[in-house]
Write an enzyme that holds these catalytic residues in place. Structure first.
Site, PDB file in Angstrom:
ATOM      1  N   ASN A 180      37.490  39.755  54.853  1.00 28.20           N
ATOM      2  CA  ASN A 180      38.903  39.492  54.575  1.00 28.20           C
ATOM      3  C   ASN A 180      39.711  39.736  55.855  1.00 28.20           C
ATOM      4  O   ASN A 180      39.799  40.869  56.319  1.00 28.20           O
ATOM      5  CB  ASN A 180      39.358  40.431  53.440  1.00 28.20           C
ATOM      6  CG  ASN A 180      40.817  40.249  53.067  1.00 28.20           C
ATOM      7  OD1 ASN A 180      41.558  39.549  53.749  1.00 28.20           O
ATOM      8  ND2 ASN A 180      41.219  40.899  51.991  1.00 28.20           N
ATOM      9  N   HIS A 213      42.297  32.390  49.655  1.00 30.51           N
ATOM     10  CA  HIS A 213      42.234  33.614  50.456  1.00 30.51           C
ATOM     11  C   HIS A 213      40.805  34.158  50.382  1.00 30.51           C
ATOM     12  O   HIS A 213      40.215  34.253  49.310  1.00 30.51           O
ATOM     13  CB  HIS A 213      43.229  34.644  49.908  1.00 30.51           C
ATOM     14  CG  HIS A 213      43.155  35.952  50.620  1.00 30.51           C
ATOM     15  ND1 HIS A 213      43.027  36.044  51.985  1.00 30.51           N
ATOM     16  CD2 HIS A 213      43.188  37.222  50.153  1.00 30.51           C
ATOM     17  CE1 HIS A 213      42.972  37.312  52.329  1.00 30.51           C
ATOM     18  NE2 HIS A 213      43.072  38.046  51.235  1.00 30.51           N
ATOM     19  N   CYS A 241      48.258  39.402  52.978  1.00 30.50           N
ATOM     20  CA  CYS A 241      47.324  38.265  52.981  1.00 30.50           C
ATOM     21  C   CYS A 241      48.003  36.954  52.603  1.00 30.50           C
ATOM     22  O   CYS A 241      47.437  35.885  52.797  1.00 30.50           O
ATOM     23  CB  CYS A 241      46.156  38.536  52.039  1.00 30.50           C
ATOM     24  SG  CYS A 241      45.312  40.060  52.425  1.00 30.50           S
TER      25      CYS A 241
END
Ligand code: ACO
Length: 345
Positions: free
Chosen positions: A302, A272, A132
């Site tokens: 996500n 994020h 990520c």
């Protein structure tokens, strides 16, 4: 992006500036698959509830790519939109970096497949894997190529087809992730606004908290590895949660310190997009009000390396980020890895 920055830094590490060269984001773009998977649909697949997912994560729905909609297709579409926004042609691209943990295949690089789709024949191309955090890592690397005069125009893409590695029988993970892509064009814009600083970090001692063990040279695909479900993402959610909050706070403080600015000077933070509660915890500890964080995780979940790239595109196009704003991007991911970038827009 032509006017000079008004910010003056005493710390030479505050701004990546090399003999009048400045690395600016001149174009942004993103792509999301059309198929929406709602929490109500997940209730039919595993033992979960809309109430649990929303209260623990903030996620309401996510996008799922079609069977024949590959990572490279999503990446190329996001890249095409970013190039149009920047007003550059594919012939001008010197380098393509694709940040991803779900490449079309182990090799060749998805970046090479994107190069072929968009017709950027002159570009070098490689993939980067920092989960990520990949997009910030890739932006920082792209910037280094621009500052060193190796490249004038770099395409940085974060793109994921996480639905291909999710265990759809595991309620602990399948509710969290989605597919999509985001991209930026980086260019040299002398004496203009641009990327001020980027922090990157990693802690390999926590590699086991979030991984997909199968498919590499340690556990190549075998009948046994498939039955042991080694080819799916696995995660210790609680531990990742704690590590994420600590890493993001540390990275944010370091980036702010390097630029000699206060958190209150930031107009927008693009974190994020993993979990609303992680973002809230980071905001509270840094003393940054909730409204400064740009959050779109309720729509997409996500999307790993694509997450901040998609959010940046939406924030710019919606007018949430304006000319001259100081913007911080803040990430963490498997590895563990983390990063922060401060941009004068
Ligand atoms: N629906 C219902 N119940 C669930 C679900 C679900 N989808 N998932 C887990 N539960 C249950 C658990 O089984 C557990 O039950 P038990 O107490 O009977 O064992 C209970 O809910 C509580 O589970 P916790 O793990 O304590 O829940 P928590 O509040 O920690 O939330 C979550 C879990 C959302 C995963 C949280 O820990 C989190 O967000 N962690 C960070 C994850 C993350 O951001 N990962 C991405 C990293 S980025 C990258 O590189 C890909």
């Amino acid at each position: 992006m032509s006017s000079a920055s008004k910010l003056k830094f005493k710390n030479p590490r505050a701004r990546h500036d090399f003999k009048g060269r400045t690395c600016s984001i001149t174009g942004v773009g993103s792509y999301l698959p059309k198929r929406i998977l709602t929490n109500a649909e997940l209730e039919q697949m595993v033992n979960t509830s809309d109430e649990w997912i929303v209260s623990r994560t903030g996620i309401r729905e996510r996008r799922i790519a079609g069977k024949h909609e590959h990572n490279s297709h999503m990446a190329a579409e996001a890249a095409t939109r970013a190039m149009a926004h920047a007003g550059v042609t594919s012939a001008q691209i010197d380098l393509i970096i694709v940040a991803t943990i779900t490449p079309d295949m182990p090799f060749p690089a998805t970046a090479c497949l994107v190069q072929q789709i968009i017709g950027a024949d002159q570009a070098a191309a490689f993939d980067l894997e920092a989960a990520c955090s990949g997009f910030i890592y890739a932006m920082e690397i792209g910037q280094q190529f621009i500052m060193s005069r190796t490249c004038d125009t770099v395409l940085v893409i974060g793109s994921e087809k996480l639905s291909s590695i999710i265990d759809w029988t595991d309620r602990n993970t399948c509710v969290l992730f989605g597919d999509g892509a985001g991209a930026v064009v980086l260019q040299n814009r002398p004496a203009s606004h641009g990327l001020l600083t980027a922090i990157m970090g990693a802690d390999g001692s926590k590699a086991g908290l979030l991984s997909m063990p199968g498919g590499g040279s340690m556990h190549p695909a075998t009948v046994e590895s498939v039955s042991a479900r080694l080819h799916h993402l696995r995660m210790d959610g609680k531990e990742v949660f704690k590590a994420a909050v600590t890493a993001m706070i540390t990275a944010a403080r370091e980036a702010l310190g390097r630029c000699e600015i206060e958190a209150s000077q930031l107009a927008c933070i693009i974190p994020h997009q993993a979990n609303r509660r992680i973002i809230d915890a980071v905001g509270t500890r840094l003393g940054i009000p909730e409204e400064k964080f740009f959050v779109n995780l309720e729509k997409y979940g996500n999307t790993s390396a694509a997450s901040v790239a998609i959010a940046l595109d939406e924030a710019v196009r919606s007018g949430r980020i304006k000319r001259g704003d100081l913007v911080m991007m803040l990430v963490f991911g498997a590895g563990l890895t983390w990063g922060a970038a401060i941009i004068e827009w």
